[in-house]
Structures are given as C-alpha cells and as structure tokens.
Motif scaffolding. Structure first.
Motif, PDB file in Angstrom:
ATOM      1  N   PRO A 177      56.530  68.214  25.926  1.00  0.00           N
ATOM      2  CA  PRO A 177      55.605  68.740  26.927  1.00  0.00           C
ATOM      3  C   PRO A 177      55.938  70.059  27.915  1.00  0.00           C
ATOM      4  O   PRO A 177      57.119  69.997  28.153  1.00  0.00           O
ATOM      5  CB  PRO A 177      55.210  67.556  27.990  1.00  0.00           C
ATOM      6  N   GLN A 178      55.043  70.886  28.113  1.00  0.00           N
ATOM      7  CA  GLN A 178      55.074  71.777  28.869  1.00  0.00           C
ATOM      8  C   GLN A 178      54.978  71.340  30.414  1.00  0.00           C
ATOM      9  O   GLN A 178      54.242  70.915  30.883  1.00  0.00           O
ATOM     10  CB  GLN A 178      54.005  72.868  28.627  1.00  0.00           C
ATOM     11  N   GLY A 179      56.238  71.217  30.957  1.00  0.00           N
ATOM     12  CA  GLY A 179      56.419  70.589  32.253  1.00  0.00           C
ATOM     13  C   GLY A 179      57.527  69.854  32.494  1.00  0.00           C
ATOM     14  O   GLY A 179      57.918  69.545  33.581  1.00  0.00           O
ATOM     15  N   ALA A 180      58.046  69.265  31.237  1.00  0.00           N
ATOM     16  CA  ALA A 180      59.303  68.436  31.443  1.00  0.00           C
ATOM     17  C   ALA A 180      60.428  69.047  31.484  1.00  0.00           C
ATOM     18  O   ALA A 180      60.891  70.070  30.951  1.00  0.00           O
ATOM     19  CB  ALA A 180      59.285  67.452  30.097  1.00  0.00           C
ATOM     20  N   PRO A 181      61.544  68.329  32.549  1.00  0.00           N
ATOM     21  CA  PRO A 181      62.689  69.133  32.775  1.00  0.00           C
ATOM     22  C   PRO A 181      63.521  69.121  31.361  1.00  0.00           C
ATOM     23  O   PRO A 181      64.453  70.384  31.041  1.00  0.00           O
ATOM     24  CB  PRO A 181      63.410  68.187  33.637  1.00  0.00           C
ATOM     25  N   THR A 182      63.179  68.180  30.364  1.00  0.00           N
ATOM     26  CA  THR A 182      64.059  68.373  29.151  1.00  0.00           C
ATOM     27  C   THR A 182      63.791  69.243  27.995  1.00  0.00           C
ATOM     28  O   THR A 182      64.338  69.802  27.049  1.00  0.00           O
ATOM     29  CB  THR A 182      64.124  67.072  28.635  1.00  0.00           C
ATOM     30  N   SER A 183      62.398  69.558  28.001  1.00  0.00           N
ATOM     31  CA  SER A 183      62.015  70.639  27.072  1.00  0.00           C
ATOM     32  C   SER A 183      62.607  71.846  26.830  1.00  0.00           C
ATOM     33  O   SER A 183      62.758  72.195  25.458  1.00  0.00           O
ATOM     34  CB  SER A 183      60.513  71.015  27.342  1.00  0.00           C
ATOM     35  N   PRO A 184      63.057  72.611  27.747  1.00  0.00           N
ATOM     36  CA  PRO A 184      63.807  74.008  27.396  1.00  0.00           C
ATOM     37  C   PRO A 184      64.839  73.754  26.726  1.00  0.00           C
ATOM     38  O   PRO A 184      65.232  74.386  25.732  1.00  0.00           O
ATOM     39  CB  PRO A 184      63.995  74.458  29.051  1.00  0.00           C
ATOM     40  N   VAL A 185      65.917  72.700  27.227  1.00  0.00           N
ATOM     41  CA  VAL A 185      67.026  72.627  26.319  1.00  0.00           C
ATOM     42  C   VAL A 185      66.886  71.938  25.086  1.00  0.00           C
ATOM     43  O   VAL A 185      67.653  72.527  24.087  1.00  0.00           O
ATOM     44  CB  VAL A 185      68.124  71.835  27.208  1.00  0.00           C
ATOM     45  N   LEU A 186      65.942  71.254  24.850  1.00  0.00           N
ATOM     46  CA  LEU A 186      65.664  70.488  23.478  1.00  0.00           C
ATOM     47  C   LEU A 186      65.138  71.756  22.656  1.00  0.00           C
ATOM     48  O   LEU A 186      65.202  71.725  21.451  1.00  0.00           O
ATOM     49  CB  LEU A 186      64.723  69.648  23.671  1.00  0.00           C
ATOM     50  N   SER A 187      64.377  72.565  23.220  1.00  0.00           N
ATOM     51  CA  SER A 187      63.812  73.742  22.362  1.00  0.00           C
ATOM     52  C   SER A 187      64.972  74.491  21.885  1.00  0.00           C
ATOM     53  O   SER A 187      64.824  75.090  20.741  1.00  0.00           O
ATOM     54  CB  SER A 187      62.987  74.621  23.132  1.00  0.00           C
ATOM     55  N   ASN A 188      65.954  74.854  22.895  1.00  0.00           N
ATOM     56  CA  ASN A 188      67.230  75.545  22.091  1.00  0.00           C
ATOM     57  C   ASN A 188      68.253  74.827  21.314  1.00  0.00           C
ATOM     58  O   ASN A 188      68.461  75.335  20.351  1.00  0.00           O
ATOM     59  CB  ASN A 188      68.122  75.863  23.519  1.00  0.00           C
ATOM     60  N   ILE A 189      67.908  73.285  21.392  1.00  0.00           N
ATOM     61  CA  ILE A 189      68.672  72.683  20.348  1.00  0.00           C
ATOM     62  C   ILE A 189      68.051  72.731  19.053  1.00  0.00           C
ATOM     63  O   ILE A 189      68.624  73.027  17.993  1.00  0.00           O
ATOM     64  CB  ILE A 189      68.747  71.166  20.714  1.00  0.00           C
ATOM     65  N   VAL A 190      66.953  72.664  19.016  1.00  0.00           N
ATOM     66  CA  VAL A 190      65.772  72.786  17.911  1.00  0.00           C
ATOM     67  C   VAL A 190      66.065  74.212  17.242  1.00  0.00           C
ATOM     68  O   VAL A 190      66.263  74.218  15.981  1.00  0.00           O
ATOM     69  CB  VAL A 190      64.261  72.332  18.085  1.00  0.00           C
ATOM     70  N   LEU A 191      65.960  75.256  18.153  1.00  0.00           N
ATOM     71  CA  LEU A 191      65.816  76.494  17.302  1.00  0.00           C
ATOM     72  C   LEU A 191      67.624  77.185  17.341  1.00  0.00           C
ATOM     73  O   LEU A 191      67.382  78.416  16.604  1.00  0.00           O
ATOM     74  CB  LEU A 191      64.943  77.348  18.412  1.00  0.00           C
ATOM     75  N   LYS A 192      68.483  76.424  17.370  1.00  0.00           N
ATOM     76  CA  LYS A 192      69.556  77.175  17.305  1.00  0.00           C
ATOM     77  C   LYS A 192      70.017  77.563  15.599  1.00  0.00           C
ATOM     78  O   LYS A 192      70.282  78.595  15.221  1.00  0.00           O
ATOM     79  CB  LYS A 192      70.739  76.088  17.367  1.00  0.00           C
ATOM     80  N   SER A 193      69.269  76.607  14.646  1.00  0.00           N
ATOM     81  CA  SER A 193      69.498  77.038  13.193  1.00  0.00           C
ATOM     82  C   SER A 193      68.633  78.312  13.038  1.00  0.00           C
ATOM     83  O   SER A 193      68.723  79.105  12.353  1.00  0.00           O
ATOM     84  CB  SER A 193      68.901  75.841  12.410  1.00  0.00           C
ATOM     85  N   LEU A 194      67.324  78.363  13.779  1.00  0.00           N
ATOM     86  CA  LEU A 194      66.429  79.675  13.789  1.00  0.00           C
ATOM     87  C   LEU A 194      67.209  80.838  13.934  1.00  0.00           C
ATOM     88  O   LEU A 194      67.176  81.805  13.497  1.00  0.00           O
ATOM     89  CB  LEU A 194      65.101  79.293  14.286  1.00  0.00           C
ATOM     90  N   ASP A 195      68.148  80.637  15.179  1.00  0.00           N
ATOM     91  CA  ASP A 195      68.822  81.721  15.728  1.00  0.00           C
ATOM     92  C   ASP A 195      69.835  82.238  14.854  1.00  0.00           C
ATOM     93  O   ASP A 195      70.058  83.361  14.616  1.00  0.00           O
ATOM     94  CB  ASP A 195      69.318  81.465  17.163  1.00  0.00           C
ATOM     95  N   LYS A 196      70.395  81.461  14.113  1.00  0.00           N
ATOM     96  CA  LYS A 196      71.417  81.709  13.217  1.00  0.00           C
ATOM     97  C   LYS A 196      70.833  82.518  12.122  1.00  0.00           C
ATOM     98  O   LYS A 196      71.211  83.527  11.443  1.00  0.00           O
ATOM     99  CB  LYS A 196      72.204  80.578  12.666  1.00  0.00           C
ATOM    100  N   ASP A 197      69.815  82.161  11.526  1.00  0.00           N
ATOM    101  CA  ASP A 197      69.151  82.735  10.568  1.00  0.00           C
ATOM    102  C   ASP A 197      68.533  84.085  10.913  1.00  0.00           C
ATOM    103  O   ASP A 197      68.443  85.079  10.001  1.00  0.00           O
ATOM    104  CB  ASP A 197      67.854  82.043   9.980  1.00  0.00           C
TER     105      ASP A 197
END
Length: 359
Positions: A177-197
């Motif tokens: 959800p846009q507005g949950a305190p956990t969404s930002p850090v979870l997005s970075n966890i999800v996109l760590k592989s994308l950042d590597k690619d």
C-alpha cells in the motif's frame, strides 16, 4: 533510543513467530509509546494477517500529483501503523540495499542520487509506473527469502510479514500500500536484484546508474548513442522482467546543450536547484513581506495548494532546508533567503506578543 534499538537488533535472527512478536513488542513502545497488550500470543498482530481485516484497517484518500491527476494513499490505522513502523526498523537494520539504490535508504537523499551523475553530458530518466501497488505479496515473499533468508529463518515469519504489510487491491491481488511505513524498505528488498541487473547493463553501456525509489537514471559522459532506442529497450526489458512497467510520460533524455535534471536536481559541473524553485521561494517570501502572514496564507492556499491544506511557514521552512541541503550553508542565495525568512518570523512573533499584551 536509536542506539538502544541498534544494540538490540545487532546480529538478529528470527526463527519463529514468538521471536518476531518479542522483537516488535520491544521496539513499538520506544517509537510512539504504543505497546502490544498481548505480546505472548501476538493476537494484535495476527488479527491483521487476514486479507479482509487488513482491507478495513486502512483509510483511503487521494492527494494531487505534481504532474496532475490524483494519487491514492492507503493510511493504516494506528495499531497496524505501530506494528509496521516497528517492523520497518527491523527490516532496515537487517537489510543492506544495493549501492545503486539511494531512495528510502538511511543517510541518503536526492542529493546523493544526483551527485552520481554530475558532469555527465547525456542523461536518461525513466519512472516505474504505479510503483508500490505494482509490487505484489508474492514478489515480497520471494525477495525476503532471497535477500534475508539468513535473518528470517522460517516460512512462518516470512508469511506473517508479507500478510501484515500488504493489502488487497480492487482485483483482490495483495500489494504494497502507498502509505504503509514498511512499503519503502520492502520495495528496495524486492528491487535489489533489479538494481544488480541494471548496474551490469550500465557497465556494458559504459554508463552510470542509480535508482531513487521509482526514478531510474542512466547517464553517460560522451556519446548520445548510448541512450539510443536500442539501449532504452534493453532497460525496459530488465524492468519488465521484474513485473514492472515504465511510465512513458515521465521518460526523458537530456542531451548536451540542455538543462539536465536527476530527481528534480540540476546536474552540470555541480548540483543545483532549478531556477523555478528559487523563483517560487522568493514569491512566497514576497507575499508575506507585502501582505502580512494572514493574507499571504490565504493567497498561498488559493493559488499554490491545489485544494490541499498547507501551512505557509512550514512550506517555506521546508524549501529553505532543501535549498541548504543542495547548495550548502555558505551559498549566497541560500543565506539571503534564510535571512529574509528569519526576519519575517521575528516580526510575526513580535506582532503576536504585542497583541497579547494589549489583550
């Protein structure tokens, strides 16, 4: 407080739900005075584990986007927000973001993101469409196993985190959800592989790469050919691989001879703010100087706020603080605007004191 939490979370591993509840029960009272009334059973946490309970645990509203249109915000109710805030601290403490990620990272800002691309002559910016709601519970689960499997050591713990940090969308798919305190850090966890690619692709392109939340930037110091449709399609392919979409309306290429921007910061031989930013700040100060604060607030609300309620003092203060971050305390423009602001604040305070004495 931060040191106390850091010491508690040092070398942390969580193997079962009781250990997860114990950690959250320790942190929650430290951040906002709220505590779990049943820490042993964790009932206050688990009642948000069902999709139906979570759907009713958010207050939905919209805010205007800078680019036009409306952005949906899903704000969690206080008990769920406290749980998510505590969990956010845990996740930030045990997760190391990719070096190319600068958004939602402790002690990093848009300034750090822009600095990566200073001096580059050609810049390609793109944006991930509908960012948080595009990240599903399934994507979060896979990422937690992949990036934090050594810290979150059971399926039970991962599943609980996924369930209390997502909410069903209109089609029933559970997303961040846009507005949950956990969404930002979870997005970075999800996109760590994308950042590597992306960083590997940038190496092949002889480019620099960074990601600030949903803003992706590639830059090159020489040839515009490195930002050709062929290379842009390669970038789009990596994004699509992770189930995300590019916002074509926010995709731009800056070439030599044009003003180059990265996440709203002008990058040339050094970083700067756009001229329009300084101009608007001067206009707001001028309104206050000419009409007095009360009338300036009315004009500001009418002409600048797009239907939102904003406090003029807070807006000016935030803009000046941002200017300091980008240009530095010794910058002449910053010092002059800061001085004008302080002078207005003093006069306003003196006026209030005089009225109180008369009364």
């Amino acid at each position: 407080m931060r040191d106390q939490i850091a010491e508690y979370l040092k070398d942390l591993t969580i193997s079962n739900r009781k250990e997860l509840f114990d950690v959250l029960n320790f942190i929650a009272p430290l951040i906002d005075g709220w505590s779990l009334t049943e820490p042993k059973s964790g009932r206050q946490i688990m009642r948000f584990a069902s999709a139906n309970a979570r759907k009713s645990a958010y207050v939905d509203f919209t805010i205007p986007k800078k680019s036009g249109g409306q952005r949906k915000i899903s704000a969690p109710v206080k008990p769920l927000k406290a749980i998510q805030t505590a969990l956010n601290i845990v996740l930030q403490s045990i997760f190391v973001p990719d070096e190319h990620a600068t958004g939602f990272v402790l002690e990093k800002s848009v300034k750090d993101n822009a600095m990566i691309h200073v001096g580059q002559t050609c810049i390609f910016n793109t944006d991930l469409e509908n960012f948080f709601p595009s990240i599903t519970k399934l994507m979060v689960r896979h990422a937690l196993y992949r990036e934090l499997g050594n810290k979150l050591q059971s399926n039970e713990v991962v599943n609980i985190i996924c369930r209390i940090c997502t909410v069903p969308d209109s089609s029933g798919i559970e997303v961040l959800p846009q507005g949950a305190p956990t969404s930002p850090v979870l997005s970075n966890i999800v996109l760590k592989s994308l950042d590597k690619d992306m960083s590997k692709l940038a190496e092949r392109m002889e480019c620099k790469y960074s990601r600030y939340a949903d803003d992706i930037t590639f830059s090159h110091s020489k040839s515009i050919r490195r930002m050709s449709p062929f290379w842009q399609s390669r970038i789009h392919n990596v994004i699509a691989k992770y189930g995300l979409k590019v916002n074509e309306q926010k995709t731009k290429t800056f070439v030599p001879g044009t003003r180059r921007e990265v996440t709203g910061v002008v990058v040339s031989d050094k970083i700067n703010v756009p001229r329009s930013y300084i101009k608007q700040l001067r206009v707001l100060l001028h309104l206050w100087e000419k009409y007095g604060y009360a009338q300036a607030q009315i004009i500001f609300t009418r002409d600048f706020c797009k239907g939102m309620e904003k406090n003029l003092v807070n807006v000016i203060d935030g803009k000046i603080n941002y200017l300091e971050m980008i240009k530095g305390k010794e910058d002449a423009t910053y010092r002059k605007l800061k001085s004008r602001f302080k002078c207005l604040q003093r006069k306003e305070k003196q006026g209030i004191v005089k009225i109180q004495k008369v009364l």
